[in-house]
Write a protein that holds these residues in place. Structure first.
Motif, PDB file in Angstrom:
ATOM      1  N   CYS A 381       0.832  -1.212   0.000  1.00 22.53           N
ATOM      2  CA  CYS A 381       0.000   0.000   0.000  1.00 22.53           C
ATOM      3  C   CYS A 381       0.860   1.253   0.000  1.00 22.53           C
ATOM      4  O   CYS A 381       0.633   2.195  -0.761  1.00 22.53           O
ATOM      5  N   GLU A 382       1.858   1.254   0.876  1.00 26.15           N
ATOM      6  CA  GLU A 382       2.748   2.414   0.960  1.00 26.15           C
ATOM      7  C   GLU A 382       3.531   2.594  -0.331  1.00 26.15           C
ATOM      8  O   GLU A 382       3.767   3.720  -0.780  1.00 26.15           O
ATOM      9  N   ARG A 383       3.889   1.482  -0.947  1.00 23.75           N
ATOM     10  CA  ARG A 383       4.707   1.527  -2.157  1.00 23.75           C
ATOM     11  C   ARG A 383       3.939   2.117  -3.340  1.00 23.75           C
ATOM     12  O   ARG A 383       4.501   2.870  -4.146  1.00 23.75           O
ATOM     13  N   VAL A 384       2.654   1.787  -3.436  1.00 18.65           N
ATOM     14  CA  VAL A 384       1.891   2.217  -4.613  1.00 18.65           C
ATOM     15  C   VAL A 384       0.912   3.348  -4.317  1.00 18.65           C
ATOM     16  O   VAL A 384       0.245   3.849  -5.229  1.00 18.65           O
ATOM     17  N   GLY A 385       0.787   3.761  -3.049  1.00 15.07           N
ATOM     18  CA  GLY A 385      -0.045   4.911  -2.735  1.00 15.07           C
ATOM     19  C   GLY A 385      -1.512   4.612  -2.518  1.00 15.07           C
ATOM     20  O   GLY A 385      -2.378   5.415  -2.893  1.00 15.07           O
ATOM     21  N   ILE A 386      -1.817   3.468  -1.896  1.00 16.89           N
ATOM     22  CA  ILE A 386      -3.193   3.127  -1.528  1.00 16.89           C
ATOM     23  C   ILE A 386      -3.359   3.380  -0.031  1.00 16.89           C
ATOM     24  O   ILE A 386      -2.487   3.039   0.764  1.00 16.89           O
ATOM     25  N   ASP A 387      -4.481   3.960   0.356  1.00 15.89           N
ATOM     26  CA  ASP A 387      -4.766   4.212   1.764  1.00 15.89           C
ATOM     27  C   ASP A 387      -4.901   2.875   2.503  1.00 15.89           C
ATOM     28  O   ASP A 387      -5.774   2.068   2.177  1.00 15.89           O
ATOM     29  N   PRO A 388      -4.057   2.601   3.502  1.00 15.74           N
ATOM     30  CA  PRO A 388      -4.155   1.328   4.239  1.00 15.74           C
ATOM     31  C   PRO A 388      -5.517   1.102   4.885  1.00 15.74           C
ATOM     32  O   PRO A 388      -5.886  -0.043   5.168  1.00 15.74           O
ATOM     33  N   ALA A 389      -6.282   2.161   5.090  1.00 14.01           N
ATOM     34  CA  ALA A 389      -7.621   2.009   5.675  1.00 14.01           C
ATOM     35  C   ALA A 389      -8.559   1.263   4.737  1.00 14.01           C
ATOM     36  O   ALA A 389      -9.612   0.786   5.173  1.00 14.01           O
ATOM     37  N   ARG A 390      -8.173   1.136   3.452  1.00  7.16           N
ATOM     38  CA  ARG A 390      -9.015   0.431   2.495  1.00  7.16           C
ATOM     39  C   ARG A 390      -8.634  -1.030   2.340  1.00  7.16           C
ATOM     40  O   ARG A 390      -9.188  -1.730   1.483  1.00  7.16           O
ATOM     41  N   LEU A 391      -7.718  -1.538   3.170  1.00  6.14           N
ATOM     42  CA  LEU A 391      -7.246  -2.916   3.008  1.00  6.14           C
ATOM     43  C   LEU A 391      -8.358  -3.950   3.131  1.00  6.14           C
ATOM     44  O   LEU A 391      -8.314  -5.001   2.482  1.00  6.14           O
ATOM     45  N   ASP A 392      -9.357  -3.682   3.945  1.00  7.88           N
ATOM     46  CA  ASP A 392     -10.442  -4.642   4.136  1.00  7.88           C
ATOM     47  C   ASP A 392     -11.618  -4.398   3.195  1.00  7.88           C
ATOM     48  O   ASP A 392     -12.605  -5.145   3.219  1.00  7.88           O
ATOM     49  N   SER A 393     -11.531  -3.372   2.364  1.00  4.37           N
ATOM     50  CA  SER A 393     -12.596  -3.096   1.394  1.00  4.37           C
ATOM     51  C   SER A 393     -12.492  -4.054   0.210  1.00  4.37           C
ATOM     52  O   SER A 393     -11.395  -4.488  -0.162  1.00  4.37           O
ATOM     53  N   ARG A 394     -13.632  -4.380  -0.373  1.00  3.04           N
ATOM     54  CA  ARG A 394     -13.610  -5.166  -1.606  1.00  3.04           C
ATOM     55  C   ARG A 394     -13.029  -4.317  -2.725  1.00  3.04           C
ATOM     56  O   ARG A 394     -13.239  -3.102  -2.781  1.00  3.04           O
ATOM     57  N   ALA A 395     -12.329  -4.975  -3.641  1.00  2.00           N
ATOM     58  CA  ALA A 395     -11.668  -4.240  -4.718  1.00  2.00           C
ATOM     59  C   ALA A 395     -12.667  -3.489  -5.584  1.00  2.00           C
ATOM     60  O   ALA A 395     -12.361  -2.407  -6.097  1.00  2.00           O
ATOM     61  N   ASP A 396     -13.887  -4.046  -5.767  1.00  2.00           N
ATOM     62  CA  ASP A 396     -14.852  -3.371  -6.626  1.00  2.00           C
ATOM     63  C   ASP A 396     -15.471  -2.140  -5.974  1.00  2.00           C
ATOM     64  O   ASP A 396     -16.245  -1.417  -6.601  1.00  2.00           O
ATOM     65  N   GLU A 397     -15.127  -1.868  -4.716  1.00  2.00           N
ATOM     66  CA  GLU A 397     -15.593  -0.656  -4.052  1.00  2.00           C
ATOM     67  C   GLU A 397     -14.638   0.505  -4.269  1.00  2.00           C
ATOM     68  O   GLU A 397     -14.937   1.637  -3.897  1.00  2.00           O
ATOM     69  N   LEU A 398     -13.492   0.238  -4.876  1.00  2.00           N
ATOM     70  CA  LEU A 398     -12.482   1.270  -5.098  1.00  2.00           C
ATOM     71  C   LEU A 398     -12.644   1.888  -6.480  1.00  2.00           C
ATOM     72  O   LEU A 398     -13.259   1.288  -7.378  1.00  2.00           O
ATOM     73  N   SER A 399     -12.089   3.071  -6.661  1.00  2.85           N
ATOM     74  CA  SER A 399     -12.105   3.743  -7.957  1.00  2.85           C
ATOM     75  C   SER A 399     -11.223   2.988  -8.944  1.00  2.85           C
ATOM     76  O   SER A 399     -10.402   2.145  -8.569  1.00  2.85           O
ATOM     77  N   GLY A 400     -11.380   3.334 -10.233  1.00  4.59           N
ATOM     78  CA  GLY A 400     -10.551   2.703 -11.257  1.00  4.59           C
ATOM     79  C   GLY A 400      -9.070   2.939 -11.038  1.00  4.59           C
ATOM     80  O   GLY A 400      -8.241   2.066 -11.275  1.00  4.59           O
TER      81      GLY A 400
END
Length: 504
Positions: A381-400
C-alpha cells in the motif's frame, strides 16, 4: 417555433445512498443540437446524475424535466419513451444476430412479424447517419470491428427516435481511426437536432467534439461553461479543485543497463518482425491502433502467447517462448488492460489481492501467516499509494485508479531489477488518478525496473515514453527517443498517413 426550454434538464436534484450524499442540489441542462461534456473524477457524481436522467434512480428532491415538463420516471423504460437513450461503455450488441435484428431487438414498438419494409428503411436511415449504410442489413454483428459496433449501438438508438444520447466513455476501446468515425457520426446527430451528453476521461476529446462542459466534484456542481472559453489546465483544476501540476513526471537523468531485449518477435496474423530493447529506468511504449499487434506483442513478452517466434532475453538470459513460468522466474510481470477480467479479484478484499501473487512471501510449508499478510499488504500500500484504511474493502468498491494501483502493486517484487508490462495503463481512470499512476510508473522505474507499455492514447504515449516503437498492421514503422518524440510523428506512423508524415 423553437422551444424555450432545454430538451433535458435536472433541477436542483439531490440523491443520497445511506450516509453518502452522491448529489447535492445539482442543476444540469442540455439544449437541442448540443454536445455537452460531463466531467469529473470518479466519485464526482456523474454516474448518479446519469441514472437519475435515465430513470434508474429517482431523486430524493428536485426534479427531472423534458421539454420543460416535470417527469417522474419509475424505470428506464419511461425515459426511453421520452427519447432519452443511454449507451453504456459495455456495449449491448448481440454478436450472433444481424445488424437489422440488433437495431430492433427489445424495441416495444416492433410487432411480432417485424420484418416490414418500413422498419428496414428506417434501419438504413439510421445506419446512414452513423456511416454504416454500406453494410448489408443481414451482416452478423459479431463480424464488425469494435468501432462499428459502437456506431451500431448509436444507430439503434437513432432508429428508436432518441432525442438525447448519453454516451459513457464511447471511445475507451477504440482506435484513432474508429474514434474519428464516431465523432463524425456525433456531428451528424448534432446537425439533425439531437443532443448528446458525452462522458469521457480523455480530456482532449472534450475540446475535439464538445460545445459545452459541465463539471461535477464531490457530488456538487462546479461549473457550466463553453469549451471555447477554457483550456485543458483550467478544466483539470475545476475537476480536481486544485492545480494538477505536472501530469507527466520527468524521467531520471540517465538509464541503466539493458534489461530486456526483443529480437525478431513474430506472432502469426498479428506481428511480423519486432525488435527493440529496454534499459533499467526506461518507459518504452509500443504505439499503434487496435489491430496493430502492439497489445499482442506485450502479452507475448509475458509468455501469454503460445505461437510466438523470435527471441526474448532478460538480463542476457533467453526465455522460452510462450512460457509464463519462465517469464515470472525472470521477474517479468504483466498488468492487463482489462482489470475486471484478468487483473484483480473484484469481489475479494484489497489485502487479499495485494498478496495473492506473493504467497511465498507470507507463508511457509503451505501455511500463510496473518501477520505476514498484514505487514506485506501494508508495505505494498505504501509503495503504490493506496490508503491502508481500504485494506479490508472489496476491490470493486475502489475507484478505477486505485484498482489499477492494486494491479501494479501485486506485480512488484523485492528484486533489484524487473520488467513491468502494461497494456492501456490508464484505461477507465480519471484525470487525477492518471497523474498518480504516471508518478507510480516513474517510481517503479527508479527501483530498477523497465516498463514496456502499450497505449492507444497518443497524448499519454508522448507524455510518458522515453522510447516509442510505432506499429501499423503488425509491422514496426519507427523508433523514437526523446527529444524526437512528437504526437504528429506517432500519429503519422500508426495511421500510415503520408501527408501526416510530411507535416511531422
Amino acid at each position: 417555433m423553437a422551444s424555450l426550454h432545454p430538451i433535458l434538464q435536472a433541477d436542483n436534484v439531490q440523491k443520497t445512498f445511506g450516509a453518502v450524499r452522491a448529489l447535492n442540489a445539482v442543476s444540469f441542462a442540455v439544449e437541442r443540437g448540443e454536445i455537452r461534456a460531463l466531467c469529473g473524477e470518479n466519485g464526482a457524481g456523474k454516474s448518479t446524475l446519469v441514472k437519475l436522467l435515465t430513470g434508474v434512480h429517482r431523486p430524493d428532491s428536485g426534479e427531472i424535466l423534458v421539454d420543460g415538463k416535470p417527469r417522474h420516471y419509475r424505470s428506464p423504460r419511461d425515459s426511453q419513451a421520452d427519447g432519452i437513450a443511454f449507451v453504456s461503455q459495455e456495449l449491448s450488441i448481440v454478436p450472433h444476430l444481424s445488424i437489422l435484428d440488433n437495431i430492433w431487438l427489445g424495441h416495444r414498438g416492433v410487432p411480432f412479424l417485424y420484418r416490414r419494409q418500413m422498419l428496414r428503411r428506417k434501419a438504413v436511415e439510421a445506419l446512414k447517419v452513423v456511416g454504416l449504410d454500406t453494410l448489408p442489413l443481414n451482416t452478423m454483428a459479431g463480424t464488425l470491428a469494435l468501432g462499428e459496433r459502437q456506431l451500431l449501438e448509436i444507430a439503434r438508438m437513432f432508429a428508436r427516435d432518441a432525442r438525447v444520447f448519453l454516451l459513457d466513455e464511447p471511445t475507451a476501446t477504440l482506435s484513432d481511426g474508429e474514434i474519428i468515425r464516431v465523432f463524425d457520426a456525433l456531428r451528424r446527430l448534432r446537425q439533425s437536432g439531437r443532443s448528446i451528453i458525452f462522458i469521457t476521461h480523455r480530456l482532449a476529446e472534450v475540446f475535439d467534439i464538445c460545445d459545452t462542459v459541465t463539471v461535477l466534484r464531490n457530488g456538487s456542481l462546479v461549473t457550466h461553461a463553453k469549451v471555447a472559453d477554457m483550456d485543458r489546465e483550467q478544466l483539470v483544476e475545476l475537476m480536481l479543485g486544485r492545480p494538477l501540476g505536472q501530469m507527466y513526471p520527468s524521467a531520471a537523468g540517465s538509464s541503466g543497463g539493458t534489461v530486456l531485449e526483443i529480437e525478431g518477435l513474430r506472432i502469426p496474423g498479428h506481428v511480423a518482425n519486432l525488435t527493440f530493447e529496454a534499459r533499467a529506468g526506461q518507459v518504452v511504449c509500443l504505439s499503434g491502433q487496435i489491430g496493430s499487434g502492439a497489445g499482442e506483442a506485450v502479452r507475448a513478452i509475458a509468455g501469454l502467447v503460445y505461437d510466438v517466434q523470435g527471441t526474448v532475453r532478460v538480463r542476457g538470459k533467453r526465455l522460452p517462448a510462450g512460457s509464463v513460468a519462465s517469464a515470472l522466474g525472470a521477474n517479468v510481470r504483466f498488468v492487463s488492460e482489462d482489470r475486471a477480467r484478468d487483473g484483480i479479484f473484484l469481489t475479494l478484499p484489497v489485502r487479499t489481492n495485494l498478496v495473492a501473487t506473493q504467497l511465498d512471501q507470507v507463508g511457509r510449508a503451505g501455511l500463510v501467516s496473518r501477520r505476514a499478510i498484514s505487514e506485506r499488504s501494508r508495505a505494498v500500500c505504501e509503495r503504490v499509494g493506496i490508503d491502508p484504511a481500504r485494506l479490508d474493502s472489496r476491490a470493486d468498491e475502489l475507484s478505477g485508479g486505485n484498482q489499477q494501483k492494486i494491479a501494479v502493486g501485486r506485480s512488484l517484487t523485492d528484486q533489484a531489477f524487473g520488467v513491468l508490462l502494461m497494456n492501456e495503463p490508464t484505461r477507465g481512470v480519471d484525470v487525477g488518478a492518471r497523474a498518480e499512476i504516471y508518478a507510480l510508473m516513474r517510481r517503479v522505474c527508479e527501483q530498477g525496473y523497465c516498463i514496456v507499455m502499450m497505449s492507444t492514447d497518443i497524448e499519454e504515449v508522448a507524455g510518458m515514453a522515453d522510447v516509442v516503437i510505432t506499429l501499423y498492421r503488425g509491422q514496426q514503422v519507427g523508433c523514437y527517443s526523446r527529444p524526437d518524440i512528437s504526437r504528429s510523428r506517432i500519429l503519422a506512423d500508426i495511421t500510415h498517413t503520408a501527408a501526416a508524415r510530411g507535416a511531422a
